[in-house]
Design a protein around this motif. Structure first.
Motif, mmCIF file in Angstrom:
data_model
loop_
_atom_site.group_PDB
_atom_site.id
_atom_site.type_symbol
_atom_site.label_atom_id
_atom_site.label_comp_id
_atom_site.label_asym_id
_atom_site.label_seq_id
_atom_site.Cartn_x
_atom_site.Cartn_y
_atom_site.Cartn_z
ATOM 1 N N TRP A 287 1.408 22.417 5.155
ATOM 2 C CA TRP A 287 1.986 21.258 5.845
ATOM 3 C C TRP A 287 3.288 21.700 6.513
ATOM 4 O O TRP A 287 4.130 22.326 5.875
ATOM 5 C CB TRP A 287 2.270 20.116 4.870
ATOM 6 N N GLY A 300 5.245 11.932 3.229
ATOM 7 C CA GLY A 300 4.781 11.130 4.353
ATOM 8 C C GLY A 300 3.937 11.895 5.346
ATOM 9 O O GLY A 300 3.190 11.294 6.134
ATOM 10 N N GLU A 301 4.040 13.231 5.339
ATOM 11 C CA GLU A 301 3.188 14.039 6.214
ATOM 12 C C GLU A 301 1.726 13.931 5.787
ATOM 13 O O GLU A 301 0.824 14.074 6.612
ATOM 14 C CB GLU A 301 3.623 15.507 6.183
ATOM 15 N N ILE A 302 1.502 13.683 4.499
ATOM 16 C CA ILE A 302 0.133 13.521 4.005
ATOM 17 C C ILE A 302 -0.363 12.110 4.313
ATOM 18 O O ILE A 302 -1.445 11.919 4.864
ATOM 19 C CB ILE A 302 0.077 13.791 2.488
ATOM 20 N N HIS A 303 0.460 11.117 3.970
ATOM 21 C CA HIS A 303 0.108 9.719 4.253
ATOM 22 C C HIS A 303 1.375 8.884 4.123
ATOM 23 O O HIS A 303 2.200 9.138 3.238
ATOM 24 C CB HIS A 303 -0.962 9.220 3.278
ATOM 25 N N SER A 304 1.507 7.888 4.963
ATOM 26 C CA SER A 304 2.711 7.042 4.931
ATOM 27 C C SER A 304 2.872 6.337 3.582
ATOM 28 O O SER A 304 3.995 6.070 3.144
ATOM 29 C CB SER A 304 2.675 6.017 6.069
ATOM 30 N N ASP A 305 1.756 6.022 2.900
ATOM 31 C CA ASP A 305 1.839 5.376 1.585
ATOM 32 C C ASP A 305 2.514 6.276 0.560
ATOM 33 O O ASP A 305 3.149 5.792 -0.385
ATOM 34 C CB ASP A 305 0.439 5.000 1.085
ATOM 35 N N PHE A 306 2.351 7.599 0.728
ATOM 36 C CA PHE A 306 2.980 8.542 -0.191
ATOM 37 C C PHE A 306 4.502 8.458 -0.090
ATOM 38 O O PHE A 306 5.205 8.579 -1.089
ATOM 39 C CB PHE A 306 2.528 9.974 0.117
ATOM 40 N N GLU A 307 4.983 8.250 1.128
ATOM 41 C CA GLU A 307 6.428 8.138 1.326
ATOM 42 C C GLU A 307 6.942 6.795 0.814
ATOM 43 O O GLU A 307 7.979 6.731 0.141
ATOM 44 C CB GLU A 307 6.765 8.303 2.804
ATOM 45 N N THR A 357 0.852 3.037 -5.681
ATOM 46 C CA THR A 357 -0.016 2.523 -4.616
ATOM 47 C C THR A 357 0.444 1.141 -4.200
ATOM 48 O O THR A 357 1.071 0.412 -4.960
ATOM 49 C CB THR A 357 -1.474 2.440 -5.095
ATOM 50 N N TYR A 367 -1.147 12.871 -6.615
ATOM 51 C CA TYR A 367 -1.921 13.645 -5.657
ATOM 52 C C TYR A 367 -1.789 15.108 -6.003
ATOM 53 O O TYR A 367 -0.692 15.607 -6.164
ATOM 54 C CB TYR A 367 -1.410 13.391 -4.230
#
Length: 367
Positions: A287, A300-307, A357, A367
Protein backbone atom coordinates in the motif's frame (compact mmCIF):
# COMPACT_ATOMS: atom_id res chain seq x y z
CA UNK A 1 -3.07 5.19 -3.53
CA UNK A 2 -1.06 5.15 -6.72
CA UNK A 3 0.65 8.08 -8.34
CA UNK A 4 0.72 9.39 -11.88
CA UNK A 5 3.81 10.63 -13.72
CA UNK A 6 3.52 12.55 -16.99
CA UNK A 7 6.34 12.16 -19.54
CA UNK A 8 6.85 15.53 -21.24
CA UNK A 9 9.35 17.06 -23.60
CA UNK A 10 9.87 18.45 -27.08
CA UNK A 11 8.79 16.31 -30.05
CA UNK A 12 11.06 13.39 -31.03
CA UNK A 13 13.08 13.21 -27.81
CA UNK A 14 12.05 9.61 -27.06
CA UNK A 15 8.96 10.07 -24.86
CA UNK A 16 6.82 7.42 -26.54
CA UNK A 17 9.75 5.00 -26.79
CA UNK A 18 10.35 5.35 -23.05
CA UNK A 19 6.63 5.04 -22.30
CA UNK A 20 6.40 1.80 -24.30
CA UNK A 21 9.47 0.44 -22.52
CA UNK A 22 8.26 1.38 -19.03
CA UNK A 23 4.77 -0.04 -19.56
CA UNK A 24 5.93 -3.00 -21.66
CA UNK A 25 3.41 -2.10 -24.35
CA UNK A 26 3.07 -0.55 -27.78
CA UNK A 27 0.28 1.84 -26.82
CA UNK A 28 2.26 4.92 -27.76
CA UNK A 29 3.09 5.52 -31.40
CA UNK A 30 6.81 6.23 -31.75
CA UNK A 31 7.55 7.82 -35.11
CA UNK A 32 10.12 10.08 -36.70
CA UNK A 33 7.93 13.18 -36.97
CA UNK A 34 6.55 15.75 -34.54
CA UNK A 35 3.21 15.22 -32.76
CA UNK A 36 2.86 11.50 -33.48
CA UNK A 37 1.31 11.42 -29.98
CA UNK A 38 -1.84 13.55 -29.79
CA UNK A 39 -4.02 12.15 -27.02
CA UNK A 40 -2.11 10.98 -23.93
CA UNK A 41 -1.46 7.27 -23.51
CA UNK A 42 -1.76 5.90 -19.98
CA UNK A 43 -0.05 2.76 -18.70
CA UNK A 44 -0.35 1.29 -15.20
CA UNK A 45 2.76 -0.52 -13.96
CA UNK A 46 3.18 -2.74 -10.89
CA UNK A 47 5.84 -1.36 -8.55
CA UNK A 48 8.46 -4.10 -8.08
CA UNK A 49 9.34 -4.74 -4.42
CA UNK A 50 11.34 -7.77 -3.31
CA UNK A 51 9.91 -7.38 0.19
CA UNK A 52 6.53 -8.52 -1.12
CA UNK A 53 7.98 -11.82 -2.32
CA UNK A 54 9.73 -12.39 1.00
CA UNK A 55 6.63 -11.63 3.07
CA UNK A 56 4.39 -13.79 0.89
CA UNK A 57 6.74 -16.73 1.29
CA UNK A 58 6.71 -16.42 5.07
CA UNK A 59 2.91 -15.99 5.24
CA UNK A 60 2.34 -18.65 2.55
CA UNK A 61 0.04 -16.20 0.80
CA UNK A 62 -2.15 -17.38 -2.07
CA UNK A 63 -1.52 -14.17 -4.01
CA UNK A 64 0.67 -11.10 -4.13
CA UNK A 65 -0.67 -7.63 -4.98
CA UNK A 66 1.80 -4.87 -5.83
CA UNK A 67 1.05 -1.21 -5.53
CA UNK A 68 1.14 0.65 -8.86
CA UNK A 69 2.34 3.70 -10.72
CA UNK A 70 0.74 5.26 -13.81
CA UNK A 71 2.82 6.70 -16.65
CA UNK A 72 1.24 9.18 -19.07
CA UNK A 73 2.80 9.84 -22.48
CA UNK A 74 1.92 13.47 -23.24
CA UNK A 75 2.13 15.07 -26.69
CA UNK A 76 5.34 16.94 -27.53
CA UNK A 77 5.49 20.61 -26.62
CA UNK A 78 6.99 23.38 -28.75
CA UNK A 79 7.92 26.99 -28.16
CA UNK A 80 4.73 29.04 -28.06
CA UNK A 81 2.63 26.22 -26.55
CA UNK A 82 1.19 28.57 -23.93
CA UNK A 83 -0.29 30.56 -26.84
CA UNK A 84 -1.65 27.45 -28.52
CA UNK A 85 1.27 26.60 -30.83
CA UNK A 86 1.51 22.94 -31.84
CA UNK A 87 -0.73 21.02 -29.44
CA UNK A 88 0.04 23.48 -26.68
CA UNK A 89 -3.25 24.01 -24.87
CA UNK A 90 -4.04 20.29 -24.90
CA UNK A 91 -0.53 19.47 -23.71
CA UNK A 92 -0.68 21.89 -20.79
CA UNK A 93 -4.09 20.70 -19.64
CA UNK A 94 -2.81 17.11 -19.54
CA UNK A 95 0.15 18.12 -17.36
CA UNK A 96 -2.22 19.53 -14.74
CA UNK A 97 -3.64 16.06 -14.16
CA UNK A 98 -0.39 14.34 -13.11
CA UNK A 99 1.32 14.21 -9.70
CA UNK A 100 4.87 14.53 -11.03
CA UNK A 101 6.56 15.44 -14.29
CA UNK A 102 9.23 13.37 -16.04
CA UNK A 103 11.13 15.77 -18.31
CA UNK A 104 12.48 13.73 -21.21
CA UNK A 105 15.61 15.46 -22.54
CA UNK A 106 17.38 14.56 -25.77
CA UNK A 107 21.08 13.91 -25.06
CA UNK A 108 22.10 11.99 -28.18
CA UNK A 109 23.06 12.69 -31.79
CA UNK A 110 21.22 11.01 -34.65
CA UNK A 111 20.85 11.70 -38.34
CA UNK A 112 17.89 9.33 -38.47
CA UNK A 113 15.71 11.01 -35.84
CA UNK A 114 14.41 14.48 -36.61
CA UNK A 115 15.15 17.29 -34.20
CA UNK A 116 12.67 20.17 -33.99
CA UNK A 117 15.66 22.45 -33.35
CA UNK A 118 18.80 22.72 -35.46
CA UNK A 119 21.09 21.35 -32.77
CA UNK A 120 21.05 19.13 -29.70
CA UNK A 121 21.01 21.37 -26.62
CA UNK A 122 19.46 19.80 -23.49
CA UNK A 123 19.67 23.01 -21.43
CA UNK A 124 17.83 25.02 -24.08
CA UNK A 125 15.21 22.30 -24.52
CA UNK A 126 14.34 22.17 -20.82
CA UNK A 127 14.25 25.96 -20.61
CA UNK A 128 11.70 26.00 -23.47
CA UNK A 129 9.47 23.58 -21.56
CA UNK A 130 9.82 25.43 -18.26
CA UNK A 131 9.18 28.81 -19.90
CA UNK A 132 5.98 27.57 -21.55
CA UNK A 133 4.77 26.10 -18.26
CA UNK A 134 5.56 29.35 -16.46
CA UNK A 135 3.68 31.38 -19.10
CA UNK A 136 0.71 29.03 -18.78
CA UNK A 137 0.83 29.55 -15.00
CA UNK A 138 0.96 33.32 -15.50
CA UNK A 139 -2.16 33.26 -17.66
CA UNK A 140 -3.95 31.00 -15.18
CA UNK A 141 -3.01 33.22 -12.22
CA UNK A 142 -4.14 36.39 -13.97
CA UNK A 143 -7.52 34.85 -14.80
CA UNK A 144 -8.04 33.62 -11.26
CA UNK A 145 -7.04 36.96 -9.74
CA UNK A 146 -9.49 38.79 -11.98
CA UNK A 147 -12.01 40.75 -9.90
CA UNK A 148 -14.87 38.50 -11.02
CA UNK A 149 -13.07 35.31 -9.95
CA UNK A 150 -11.12 36.57 -6.95
CA UNK A 151 -14.08 36.32 -4.58
CA UNK A 152 -14.23 32.53 -5.13
CA UNK A 153 -10.64 31.95 -3.92
CA UNK A 154 -9.89 31.25 -0.26
CA UNK A 155 -7.34 33.35 1.60
CA UNK A 156 -4.49 30.79 1.53
CA UNK A 157 -4.78 30.21 -2.22
CA UNK A 158 -4.98 33.95 -2.80
CA UNK A 159 -1.64 34.43 -1.02
CA UNK A 160 -0.04 31.66 -3.09
CA UNK A 161 -1.27 33.09 -6.40
CA UNK A 162 -0.23 36.65 -5.54
CA UNK A 163 3.22 35.50 -4.38
CA UNK A 164 3.65 33.41 -7.54
CA UNK A 165 2.61 36.36 -9.71
CA UNK A 166 5.15 38.62 -8.00
CA UNK A 167 7.91 36.02 -8.59
CA UNK A 168 7.08 35.64 -12.28
CA UNK A 169 6.89 39.42 -12.84
CA UNK A 170 10.29 39.83 -11.16
CA UNK A 171 11.82 36.98 -13.16
CA UNK A 172 12.34 34.90 -10.02
CA UNK A 173 11.89 31.14 -9.72
CA UNK A 174 8.53 30.35 -8.11
CA UNK A 175 10.15 27.31 -6.48
CA UNK A 176 10.71 29.68 -3.52
CA UNK A 177 7.02 29.18 -2.70
CA UNK A 178 7.88 25.68 -1.47
CA UNK A 179 9.69 27.28 1.49
CA UNK A 180 6.79 29.60 2.28
CA UNK A 181 3.66 27.46 1.98
CA UNK A 182 2.51 23.97 2.90
CA UNK A 183 2.81 21.22 0.28
CA UNK A 184 -0.93 20.46 0.37
CA UNK A 185 -1.81 24.10 -0.30
CA UNK A 186 0.65 24.30 -3.20
CA UNK A 187 -0.78 21.14 -4.75
CA UNK A 188 -4.24 22.69 -4.62
CA UNK A 189 -2.97 25.73 -6.55
CA UNK A 190 -2.63 23.66 -9.73
CA UNK A 191 0.48 25.57 -10.83
CA UNK A 192 2.48 23.55 -13.37
CA UNK A 193 5.84 25.06 -12.40
CA UNK A 194 5.47 23.74 -8.84
CA UNK A 195 4.92 20.11 -9.73
CA UNK A 196 7.72 17.77 -8.57
CA UNK A 197 10.00 16.94 -11.49
CA UNK A 198 12.46 14.26 -12.59
CA UNK A 199 14.89 14.98 -15.43
CA UNK A 200 15.62 12.02 -17.71
CA UNK A 201 18.61 12.44 -20.02
CA UNK A 202 17.92 10.12 -22.95
CA UNK A 203 21.29 8.86 -24.20
CA UNK A 204 22.62 6.30 -26.67
CA UNK A 205 23.98 2.90 -25.60
CA UNK A 206 27.60 4.11 -25.51
CA UNK A 207 26.73 6.77 -22.93
CA UNK A 208 24.60 4.71 -20.56
CA UNK A 209 27.29 4.20 -17.90
CA UNK A 210 29.01 7.57 -17.68
CA UNK A 211 26.85 9.94 -19.70
CA UNK A 212 28.31 12.25 -22.35
CA UNK A 213 29.06 15.91 -22.99
CA UNK A 214 25.35 16.70 -23.24
CA UNK A 215 24.54 15.16 -19.85
CA UNK A 216 27.58 16.83 -18.30
CA UNK A 217 26.42 20.29 -19.42
CA UNK A 218 22.87 19.56 -18.29
CA UNK A 219 23.93 18.40 -14.82
CA UNK A 220 26.22 21.40 -14.41
CA UNK A 221 23.19 23.63 -15.00
CA UNK A 222 20.40 21.75 -13.21
CA UNK A 223 22.23 19.47 -10.78
CA UNK A 224 22.33 15.70 -10.41
CA UNK A 225 19.88 15.26 -7.53
CA UNK A 226 16.77 14.63 -9.67
CA UNK A 227 18.57 13.78 -12.92
CA UNK A 228 18.67 10.24 -14.30
CA UNK A 229 20.65 8.95 -17.27
CA UNK A 230 18.52 6.49 -19.22
CA UNK A 231 18.50 5.05 -22.73
CA UNK A 232 14.93 4.58 -23.97
CA UNK A 233 16.18 2.27 -26.73
CA UNK A 234 18.01 0.05 -24.25
CA UNK A 235 14.94 -0.06 -21.98
CA UNK A 236 12.94 -1.29 -24.97
CA UNK A 237 15.51 -3.99 -25.70
CA UNK A 238 15.55 -5.13 -22.06
CA UNK A 239 11.78 -5.58 -22.04
CA UNK A 240 11.94 -8.01 -24.95
CA UNK A 241 14.22 -10.40 -22.99
CA UNK A 242 13.42 -13.10 -20.47
CA UNK A 243 14.80 -12.80 -16.92
CA UNK A 244 18.08 -14.63 -17.52
CA UNK A 245 18.76 -12.83 -20.82
CA UNK A 246 17.88 -9.52 -19.19
CA UNK A 247 20.33 -10.09 -16.33
CA UNK A 248 23.14 -11.12 -18.72
CA UNK A 249 22.52 -8.18 -21.05
CA UNK A 250 22.47 -5.65 -18.22
CA UNK A 251 25.74 -7.04 -16.86
CA UNK A 252 27.29 -6.89 -20.32
CA UNK A 253 26.50 -3.19 -20.80
CA UNK A 254 27.22 -2.29 -17.16
CA UNK A 255 23.66 -1.35 -16.22
CA UNK A 256 23.02 -1.78 -12.49
CA UNK A 257 19.23 -1.32 -12.61
CA UNK A 258 16.53 -0.59 -15.13
CA UNK A 259 15.18 2.85 -15.92
CA UNK A 260 11.81 1.75 -14.53
CA UNK A 261 13.30 0.99 -11.12
CA UNK A 262 15.24 4.27 -11.07
CA UNK A 263 12.14 6.28 -11.99
CA UNK A 264 9.99 4.57 -9.36
CA UNK A 265 12.57 5.16 -6.62
CA UNK A 266 12.99 8.79 -7.61
CA UNK A 267 9.20 9.22 -7.90
CA UNK A 268 8.70 7.93 -4.35
CA UNK A 269 11.46 10.27 -3.18
CA UNK A 270 10.21 13.50 -4.76
CA UNK A 271 6.56 12.78 -3.92
CA UNK A 272 7.54 11.77 -0.36
CA UNK A 273 5.86 8.38 -0.42
CA UNK A 274 6.26 5.25 1.70
CA UNK A 275 5.00 1.67 1.47
CA UNK A 276 3.40 -0.48 4.14
CA UNK A 277 2.21 -4.08 3.86
CA UNK A 278 -0.62 -6.36 4.90
CA UNK A 279 0.29 -10.03 4.91
CA UNK A 280 -1.60 -13.24 5.64
CA UNK A 281 -2.57 -16.61 4.13
CA UNK A 282 -4.96 -15.08 1.59
CA UNK A 283 -2.72 -12.32 0.24
CA UNK A 284 0.32 -10.16 0.78
CA UNK A 285 -0.24 -6.63 -0.46
CA UNK A 286 1.67 -3.35 -0.73
CA UNK A 287 0.00 0.00 0.00
CA UNK A 288 1.39 3.41 -0.95
CA UNK A 289 1.01 6.27 1.55
CA UNK A 290 2.40 9.75 2.08
CA UNK A 291 5.38 10.02 4.41
CA UNK A 292 4.39 10.89 7.99
CA UNK A 293 1.00 9.24 7.46
CA UNK A 294 -0.79 8.31 10.69
CA UNK A 295 -2.14 4.80 11.25
CA UNK A 296 -5.83 5.75 10.73
CA UNK A 297 -5.00 7.44 7.40
CA UNK A 298 -3.03 4.36 6.34
CA UNK A 299 -6.02 2.20 7.27
CA UNK A 300 -8.18 4.45 5.09
CA UNK A 301 -6.18 3.36 2.04
CA UNK A 302 -7.79 -0.06 2.45
CA UNK A 303 -11.31 1.24 3.14
CA UNK A 304 -12.77 4.44 4.54
CA UNK A 305 -14.55 2.42 7.27
CA UNK A 306 -11.14 1.32 8.56
CA UNK A 307 -10.21 4.94 9.15
CA UNK A 308 -13.55 5.93 10.67
CA UNK A 309 -13.65 3.04 13.12
CA UNK A 310 -9.91 2.75 13.77
CA UNK A 311 -8.95 1.37 17.22
CA UNK A 312 -5.39 0.06 17.05
CA UNK A 313 -2.84 -1.19 14.53
CA UNK A 314 -0.93 -4.39 15.21
CA UNK A 315 2.50 -3.36 13.93
CA UNK A 316 5.69 -5.25 13.10
CA UNK A 317 8.69 -3.82 11.29
CA UNK A 318 9.73 -5.58 8.09
CA UNK A 319 13.07 -6.72 9.54
CA UNK A 320 11.41 -8.15 12.67
CA UNK A 321 8.71 -9.89 10.63
CA UNK A 322 11.32 -11.60 8.45
CA UNK A 323 13.68 -12.44 11.34
CA UNK A 324 10.84 -14.01 13.35
CA UNK A 325 9.23 -15.66 10.34
CA UNK A 326 5.78 -14.12 10.61
CA UNK A 327 3.06 -12.92 12.94
CA UNK A 328 3.03 -15.66 15.56
CA UNK A 329 6.73 -15.71 16.41
CA UNK A 330 6.95 -11.90 16.21
CA UNK A 331 4.16 -11.62 18.77
CA UNK A 332 5.67 -14.35 21.01
CA UNK A 333 9.08 -12.66 20.91
CA UNK A 334 7.69 -9.24 21.78
CA UNK A 335 8.23 -7.68 18.35
CA UNK A 336 4.58 -6.86 17.68
CA UNK A 337 3.36 -3.49 18.95
CA UNK A 338 -0.14 -2.10 19.37
CA UNK A 339 -0.09 1.42 17.95
CA UNK A 340 -2.78 4.08 18.34
CA UNK A 341 -4.19 6.96 16.34
CA UNK A 342 -1.08 9.14 16.60
CA UNK A 343 1.34 6.50 15.33
CA UNK A 344 3.24 7.56 12.21
CA UNK A 345 3.56 4.57 9.90
CA UNK A 346 7.12 3.69 8.84
CA UNK A 347 8.18 2.45 5.43
CA UNK A 348 8.08 -1.35 5.47
CA UNK A 349 5.70 -1.73 8.42
CA UNK A 350 3.44 -4.79 8.34
CA UNK A 351 0.06 -3.76 9.77
CA UNK A 352 -3.10 -5.49 10.94
CA UNK A 353 -5.91 -3.06 11.79
CA UNK A 354 -8.40 -3.37 14.62
CA UNK A 355 -11.48 -1.31 13.89
CA UNK A 356 -15.14 -0.90 14.83
CA UNK A 357 -17.72 -1.60 12.16
CA UNK A 358 -20.41 0.95 11.36
CA UNK A 359 -23.10 1.37 12.65
CA UNK A 360 -22.39 -1.11 15.47
CA UNK A 361 -19.44 0.54 17.20
CA UNK A 362 -19.51 -2.05 19.99
CA UNK A 363 -18.35 -4.80 17.66
CA UNK A 364 -14.70 -5.05 16.80
CA UNK A 365 -13.28 -6.51 13.61
CA UNK A 366 -9.66 -7.27 12.87
CA UNK A 367 -8.21 -7.09 9.38
Amino acid sequence: MSFKCGIVGLPNVGKSTLFNALTNSNKAQAANFPFCTIDPNVGVVAVPDQRLENLAKISQSKKIINTSISFVDIAGLVKGASKGEGLGNKFLSHIREVDAIIHMIRCFDSDDIQNVNKSVDPVRDLEIIETEMMLADLESIQKRLDKNNKKNIDEDQLKILQTALDCINKGENIEVLKDQFKKKELNQSGLLSLKPAIFVCNVDEQSIQNGNNYTKVFIEKFGSNNTLIVSADIENQINSLDLIEKKNYMEMIGLAETGLNMLIKKGYEILELDTYFTSGPEETRAWTIQKNCTAPKAAGEIHSDFEKGFIRAETISYDDFVANEGWINSKTNGKMRLEGKDYVVKDGDILNFRFNTWPDFFHTKIY
